[in-house]
Design a protein around this motif. Structure first.
Motif, mmCIF file in Angstrom:
data_model
loop_
_atom_site.group_PDB
_atom_site.id
_atom_site.type_symbol
_atom_site.label_atom_id
_atom_site.label_comp_id
_atom_site.label_asym_id
_atom_site.label_seq_id
_atom_site.Cartn_x
_atom_site.Cartn_y
_atom_site.Cartn_z
ATOM 1 N N SER A 60 0.851 -1.190 0.000
ATOM 2 C CA SER A 60 0.000 0.000 0.000
ATOM 3 C C SER A 60 0.890 1.244 0.000
ATOM 4 O O SER A 60 1.958 1.269 0.611
ATOM 5 C CB SER A 60 -0.913 0.006 1.227
ATOM 6 O OG SER A 60 -0.151 0.019 2.426
ATOM 7 N N HIS A 61 0.441 2.291 -0.714
ATOM 8 C CA HIS A 61 1.200 3.538 -0.793
ATOM 9 C C HIS A 61 0.967 4.313 0.498
ATOM 10 O O HIS A 61 -0.098 4.878 0.712
ATOM 11 C CB HIS A 61 0.734 4.350 -2.000
ATOM 12 C CG HIS A 61 1.511 5.611 -2.213
ATOM 13 N ND1 HIS A 61 1.231 6.510 -3.209
ATOM 14 C CD2 HIS A 61 2.572 6.142 -1.551
ATOM 15 C CE1 HIS A 61 2.062 7.519 -3.154
ATOM 16 N NE2 HIS A 61 2.892 7.324 -2.154
ATOM 17 N N LYS A 62 2.005 4.354 1.354
ATOM 18 C CA LYS A 62 1.827 4.902 2.699
ATOM 19 C C LYS A 62 2.701 6.111 2.992
ATOM 20 O O LYS A 62 2.327 6.979 3.769
ATOM 21 C CB LYS A 62 2.101 3.810 3.735
ATOM 22 C CG LYS A 62 1.866 4.244 5.178
ATOM 23 C CD LYS A 62 2.021 3.080 6.134
ATOM 24 C CE LYS A 62 1.743 3.524 7.571
ATOM 25 N NZ LYS A 62 1.850 2.398 8.520
ATOM 26 N N TYR B 166 17.337 -0.445 -11.133
ATOM 27 C CA TYR B 166 17.130 -1.886 -11.220
ATOM 28 C C TYR B 166 15.719 -2.241 -10.757
ATOM 29 O O TYR B 166 15.245 -1.702 -9.740
ATOM 30 C CB TYR B 166 18.136 -2.618 -10.339
ATOM 31 C CG TYR B 166 19.578 -2.222 -10.568
ATOM 32 C CD1 TYR B 166 20.355 -2.845 -11.530
ATOM 33 C CD2 TYR B 166 20.165 -1.211 -9.806
ATOM 34 C CE1 TYR B 166 21.688 -2.497 -11.735
ATOM 35 C CE2 TYR B 166 21.494 -0.847 -9.995
ATOM 36 C CZ TYR B 166 22.248 -1.487 -10.960
ATOM 37 O OH TYR B 166 23.565 -1.123 -11.154
ATOM 38 N N PRO B 167 15.033 -3.190 -11.455
ATOM 39 C CA PRO B 167 13.656 -3.545 -11.105
ATOM 40 C C PRO B 167 13.557 -4.643 -10.049
ATOM 41 O O PRO B 167 12.547 -5.328 -9.955
ATOM 42 C CB PRO B 167 13.091 -4.032 -12.446
ATOM 43 C CG PRO B 167 14.259 -4.676 -13.109
ATOM 44 C CD PRO B 167 15.456 -3.851 -12.709
ATOM 45 N N GLN C 50 5.083 -11.130 -0.354
ATOM 46 C CA GLN C 50 4.784 -11.832 -1.598
ATOM 47 C C GLN C 50 5.783 -11.544 -2.719
ATOM 48 O O GLN C 50 5.479 -11.773 -3.894
ATOM 49 C CB GLN C 50 3.359 -11.512 -2.079
ATOM 50 C CG GLN C 50 2.287 -11.949 -1.094
ATOM 51 C CD GLN C 50 0.888 -11.603 -1.560
ATOM 52 O OE1 GLN C 50 0.686 -11.014 -2.628
ATOM 53 N NE2 GLN C 50 -0.097 -11.972 -0.766
ATOM 54 N N MET C 51 6.961 -11.065 -2.365
ATOM 55 C CA MET C 51 7.973 -10.859 -3.403
ATOM 56 C C MET C 51 8.467 -12.217 -3.907
ATOM 57 O O MET C 51 8.479 -13.201 -3.176
ATOM 58 C CB MET C 51 9.138 -10.020 -2.880
ATOM 59 C CG MET C 51 8.759 -8.582 -2.601
ATOM 60 S SD MET C 51 10.199 -7.535 -2.226
ATOM 61 C CE MET C 51 10.892 -7.276 -3.864
ATOM 62 N N ASP D 282 1.278 -9.642 -9.834
ATOM 63 C CA ASP D 282 0.188 -8.688 -10.054
ATOM 64 C C ASP D 282 0.583 -7.242 -9.737
ATOM 65 O O ASP D 282 -0.259 -6.344 -9.753
ATOM 66 C CB ASP D 282 -1.038 -9.080 -9.224
ATOM 67 C CG ASP D 282 -0.759 -9.121 -7.730
ATOM 68 O OD1 ASP D 282 0.426 -9.080 -7.345
ATOM 69 O OD2 ASP D 282 -1.727 -9.203 -6.949
ATOM 70 N N VAL D 283 1.861 -6.991 -9.449
ATOM 71 C CA VAL D 283 2.346 -5.631 -9.194
ATOM 72 C C VAL D 283 3.231 -5.206 -10.357
ATOM 73 O O VAL D 283 4.223 -5.869 -10.654
ATOM 74 C CB VAL D 283 3.144 -5.560 -7.871
ATOM 75 C CG1 VAL D 283 3.761 -4.168 -7.697
ATOM 76 C CG2 VAL D 283 2.245 -5.898 -6.685
#
Length: 284
Positions: free
Chosen positions: A170-172, A244-245, A255-256, A269-270
């Motif tokens: 989540s963007h926090k 770097y990705p 979940q990486m 899904d990201v």
């Protein structure tokens, strides 16, 4: 320099370092058998460092510092944590890899070293270091002051874009923070336990379980533009800015996906995003 925040970080790092090293097994044996903790990205940016003088700023417990020495450099490591430097000195002795280690606040060490006119071929900084810098301008000018003419700063870091997200993606957190500290009441975590094999030197050991840090910590969010601008204003020439990705070793979020070479990618899904960056900046 907000030295009180630095002092709280020192205490927090002292506790966390004990937990981190409890999972890494016989580290001296790892090095005596030819082990090296550096990833391909930093090796590529560093190039051939045989015979060069290298200072590793915020070296933590010295594993990467000794790996630099293993590549042929004459190495100095500096860190604020008493626990980290004591461990690094012991590891250097037991692994029979020569390096000098100093326990100091980074800003104090940079000033004292510049005053002694001690110069280095390379200043190296990596993985979770810049977020502890409370003043980018003083940091960059301090680095420029201890580099030889033609010397380089080499940085491999987690990307500030990645630092916008919480563990659940989540963007926090804000990208622009105007130098205001982000305080963590629960202090520095046992991220080695979270990453498991990704940050263990050989086989992961259980070590300290359910670690809780007694000391809070303070981080600083600096954007890529702020970092590069500070280096340019310090008189350095930026030669490389690479993104770097994936993240090396450290599992930053849930979940990486772990890929070969201990690279961690976002879940399927990201959409991809920069998780690390590299900089090479030269003093002319």
């Amino acid at each position: 320099m907000r030295k009180q925040l630095h002092e709280e970080n020192r205490l927090s790092w002292n506790e966390a370092t004990k937990a981190h090293n409890s999972h890494k097994g016989n580290q001296a044996k790892f090095f005596r058998e030819g082990g090296n903790t550096l990833f391909p990205e930093e090796k590529e940016l560093l190039g051939n460092i045989t015979g060069l003088s290298v200072v590793h700023l915020q070296c933590n417990a010295g594993q990467d510092t000794l790996s630099l020495a293993r590549l042929g450099a004459v190495v100095t490591g500096v860190d604020i944590s008493d626990e980290a430097i004591a461990f690094a000195q012991k590891l250097s002795e037991e692994s029979e890899i020569s390096a000098n280690f100093y326990r100091a606040d980074l800003f104090d060490w940079l000033e004292e070293t510049a005053n002694k006119s001690e110069l280095f071929d390379i200043v190296f900084s990596s993985y979770g270091a810049i977020c502890w810098i409370s003043n980018l301008s003083v940091w960059a000018k301090g680095i420029a002051a201890i580099l030889k003419s033609g010397g380089r700063l080499v940085v491999v870091e987690f990307h500030p874009v990645a630092m916008l997200f919480d563990w659940d993606w989540s963007h926090k957190f804000p990208y622009f923070s105007d130098g205001k500290p982000l305080t963590w009441e629960d202090g520095i975590s046992d991220y080695v336990a979270i990453s498991n094999q990704g940050l263990a030197l050989s086989e992961y050991e259980t070590g300290i379980e359910n670690f809780r840090n007694s000391y809070r910590s303070h981080e600083f969010q600096w954007g890529i533009g702020e970092i590069v601008t500070a280096l340019l204003q310090a008189g350095l020439t930026v030669e490389v800015l690479q993104e770097y990705p994936y993240s090396n070793g450290c599992k930053l979020f849930e979940q990486m996906r772990e890929a070969p070479g201990r690279q961690w990618f976002p879940p399927e899904d990201v959409p991809n995003l920069p998780l690390m960056y590299g900089i090479v900046a030269r003093k002319r």
